[in-house]
Enzyme design. Structure first.
Site, PDB file in Angstrom:
ATOM      1  N   GLU A 148      -0.117  -1.292   5.559  1.00 44.77           N
ATOM      2  CA  GLU A 148       0.985  -0.829   6.662  1.00 44.77           C
ATOM      3  C   GLU A 148       0.805   0.658   7.021  1.00 44.77           C
ATOM      4  O   GLU A 148       1.075   0.891   8.052  1.00 44.77           O
ATOM      5  CB  GLU A 148       2.379  -1.061   5.867  1.00 44.77           C
ATOM      6  CG  GLU A 148       3.466  -0.864   6.801  1.00 44.77           C
ATOM      7  CD  GLU A 148       4.232   0.444   6.859  1.00 44.77           C
ATOM      8  OE1 GLU A 148       4.724   0.695   7.725  1.00 44.77           O
ATOM      9  OE2 GLU A 148       3.613   1.092   6.008  1.00 44.77           O
ATOM     10  N   ASP A 150       0.996  -1.208  -0.093  1.00 47.06           N
ATOM     11  CA  ASP A 150       0.042  -0.219   0.110  1.00 47.06           C
ATOM     12  C   ASP A 150       0.838   1.425  -0.082  1.00 47.06           C
ATOM     13  O   ASP A 150       1.933   1.293   0.390  1.00 47.06           O
ATOM     14  CB  ASP A 150      -0.852   0.091   1.167  1.00 47.06           C
ATOM     15  CG  ASP A 150      -0.279   0.065   2.561  1.00 47.06           C
ATOM     16  OD1 ASP A 150       0.795  -0.748   2.684  1.00 47.06           O
ATOM     17  OD2 ASP A 150      -0.831   0.878   3.463  1.00 47.06           O
TER      18      ASP A 150
HETATM   19 ZN   LIG Z   1       6.682   2.176   4.017  1.00 46.82          ZN
END
Ligand SMILES: [Zn+2]
Length: 408
Positions: free
Chosen positions: A158, A96
């Site tokens: 993340e 992401d």
């Molecule tokens: Zn990163």
């Protein structure tokens, strides 16, 4: 090695008839272009990218395991190259990226653009450049007789609190062949990152009572209660700044506390009923955040709530953790530190200013190091880029790793 069909299916932009030769031209830049072309902003699905990677690996006969989120719209990918029954070295990256909203880009953020020895695009340094470089070496990996497997883990979510990888870590935790150590390719300019602060996010909701603003004594002002809590957080932040504990290798060298979002009230002539604010704590490794939360709760329970409930018993304050990513502190003499230092040729280690999934992997018994191409200074910004020189250094690093785990 997979069939040519598998590869062509995986990479439809290649001519199927090119066969084996085609593999050579899928270099790291082509792969990076492909990865950047997927808008995997954390709020979106990452499945198109994950399916591309799965098909690409499948083309080389490598099976992937997908670990989905609850809604099935996002997935982690996990795969092992080499002996399947052994614990090996994990190369880990998140798929992401952060949003481009309100950022002034000079190139198309989702079209990787090569300019002056740099690759521009969202995620180029954080961290699709790393993932592309890893994938570009898969043809080399499958030709080698690996004595230690290389595991690949590509996660989701993340950037919004290291949320996605937790499901993968839970799955791996119970396996005897779970990775022995982990290299996280977040941008460190290929330096050996051994440590970072933790990141804990919290939400506080104050539920007061509405009244006409001329009759404040009949209402419970949620904004004012929230303001007192925020002021206490600021006081604690000052205490950390002035009295430590300190670690001079971090910038700033103390744990930080900050309030980032607040919402409350509807009109000036109404005593506000609701107020919500979000705050985060970034503790130094080894620093416990519980006393900070306890202090905030104590203020709520001993001072604010009695006053609020004296007016309206149904008022309240909730303080809830939203995400917790532990700090990372990998010892200098750990196997993973020694390995990465040897591969990178650097004899100094660094402490990185940003949080990573490394704290979670380490907490789950998989010691981790942060080492990847590009700089965090170039991440999260408009015109994010990674220098080609960094990609080349990453490639050389991974080549040395492959040499090391190959049978001789
Ligand atoms: Zn990163």
């Amino acid at each position: 090695m997979g069939s040519d069909c598998g590869l062509s299916c995986a990479l439809p932009f290649l001519d199927k008839t090119e066969g084996r030769l085609a593999r050579a031209v899928i270099d790291k830049i082509e792969l990076a272009k492909r990865l950047v072309s997927y808008d995997t902003t954390s709020r979106n699905s990452n499945l198109a990218l994950i399916e591309f990677v799965r098909d690409y690996l499948d083309g080389y006969g490598i099976k992937s395991e997908l670990v989905f989120d609850e809604a099935g719209g996002k997935a982690n990918l996990y795969a092992t190259v080499g002996p399947q029954d052994k614990s090996g070295i994990l190369l880990s990256g998140h798929t992401d990226v952060v949003p481009i909203d309100d950022q002034d880009w000079h190139t198309d953020p989702f079209q990787l653009t090569e300019k002056e020895d740099r690759l521009y695009g969202r995620g180029s340094s954080d961290m699709k450049g790393f993932i592309a470089t890893v994938l570009s070496l898969v043809p080399v990996l499958v030709q080698r007789d690996l004595r230690t497997p290389i595991h690949l883990a590509f996660s989701y979510d993340e950037e919004v609190g290291c949320l996605g990888v937790r499901r993968l870590i839970d799955l791996l935790a119970g396996r005897p062949n779970r990775p022995r150590l982990c290299i996280i390719g977040e941008p460190t300019m290929m330096q050996t990152g051994v440590s970072h602060k933790g990141k804990h996010t919290w939400r506080c909701q104050v539920h007061g009572h509405e009244a006409h603003s001329s009759l404040v004594h009949q209402g419970v002002n949620a904004i004012e209660a929230a303001a007192e809590l925020i002021a206490r957080l600021k006081e604690m932040a000052r205490r950390k700044r002035d009295h430590g504990p300190f670690d001079p290798d971090f910038q700033p060298p103390y744990s930080t506390i900050h309030t980032g979002v607040i919402q409350g009230g509807t009109a000036l002539n109404i005593v506000p009923r609701e107020c919500t604010f979000d705050f985060e704590i970034r503790p130094l490794p080894g620093e416990d955040i519980e006393p900070m939360i306890a202090e905030l709760r104590e203020l709520a329970e001993t001072r604010l709530l009695p006053e609020m409930r004296a007016v309206r018993p149904d008022t309240g304050i909730t303080i809830e953790e939203r995400s917790a990513a532990p700090a990372l502190s990998t010892p200098e003499d750990a196997e993973v530190t020694q390995l990465v230092a040897a591969l990178s040729g650097a004899n100094v280690t660094v402490k990185v200013p940003f949080g990573t999934e490394g704290g979670l992997f380490s907490a789950a018994g998989i010691p981790s190091i942060i080492c990847g191409p590009g700089s965090i200074d170039q991440a999260h910004k408009p015109d994010e880029f990674v220098a080609l020189e960094q990609i080349a250094r990453c490639e050389a690093f991974l080549q040395r790793l492959i040499d090391r785990v190959s049978q001789r």
